[in-house]
Write an enzyme that holds these catalytic residues in place. Sequence first.
Site, PDB file in Angstrom:
ATOM      1  N   ASP A 191       0.861  -1.184   0.000  1.00 39.23           N
ATOM      2  CA  ASP A 191       0.000   0.000   0.000  1.00 39.23           C
ATOM      3  C   ASP A 191       0.894   1.230   0.000  1.00 39.23           C
ATOM      4  O   ASP A 191       1.837   1.322   0.797  1.00 39.23           O
ATOM      5  CB  ASP A 191      -0.897   0.029   1.243  1.00 39.23           C
ATOM      6  CG  ASP A 191      -2.016  -1.000   1.176  1.00 39.23           C
ATOM      7  OD1 ASP A 191      -2.203  -1.612   0.111  1.00 39.23           O
ATOM      8  OD2 ASP A 191      -2.698  -1.190   2.198  1.00 39.23           O
TER       9      ASP A 191
ATOM     10  N   ASP B  15     -15.180  -3.376  -1.380  1.00 40.44           N
ATOM     11  CA  ASP B  15     -14.769  -3.131  -0.002  1.00 40.44           C
ATOM     12  C   ASP B  15     -16.026  -2.910   0.816  1.00 40.44           C
ATOM     13  O   ASP B  15     -16.794  -1.970   0.540  1.00 40.44           O
ATOM     14  CB  ASP B  15     -13.865  -1.894   0.081  1.00 40.44           C
ATOM     15  CG  ASP B  15     -12.672  -1.994  -0.874  1.00 40.44           C
ATOM     16  OD1 ASP B  15     -12.137  -3.109  -1.018  1.00 40.44           O
ATOM     17  OD2 ASP B  15     -12.308  -0.969  -1.471  1.00 40.44           O
TER      18      ASP B  15
END
Length: 240
Positions: free
Chosen positions: A8, A129
Amino acid sequence: MFIIPAIDLKDGECVRLYQGDYNTAHKVADSYMETALNFHQAGAEWIHIIDLDGAKNAARKNSQIVLDIVRDTPLKVQTGGGIRGFNDIEYFVKNDVSRVIIGSAAVKNPELVKTAVKEFGDKIAVGIDARNGMVATEGWLENSDVNYIELALRMCEIGVKFFIFTDIDKDGTLSRPNHHKTKLLQQKVNSYGANVIASGGIKTIENLKTLRKNGVYAAICGKSIYSGTLDLRAAIKTAK
């Protein structure tokens, strides 16, 4: 089952978050390139790269890092974060990214997904998500009224074959994946020949064994690798 290690990116650095909270970001590696090469040496074929700045600001922010990894490692790259228009998708595909993840735009602009799948086929994945079963958007900062299964089936109807499913409440917690929701999603999309890539909460090889037993196509591992609860090489060997 494939094991896909994750990077990330925030402000050009490799970080991890807890339950998607940007205020919890902490650096987990000094070099994104060294990290990627270490993943390859451990046997990984793929790497999952999310541009956190891009997801939050709805614009590509760390794309050059993604392209550096595509160019300078043998890894296949799947990437997302800040991808809102066809030009963003085309940019990555033309620069040899293997799979582009459409997240918030799948909820807000399904025609974009339809166009992208028609043009690029299996190079397109949809990131789902979810918080309490409902899809979150804009870097998980906004909640929608769309159920995660409902969104997946809509996307299957227009030809999407890959879904990255993250239970936000599990992400970065090392508390185990949400096996029930992940298994249910895989079962629901099986009839379309689609695949679920699980993300969030993975801690141990036992977690991976359960995902494989449930028919899940692949698993993304981030914090578990950086914290040492999961040995990537052993995980890849076990998952085969």
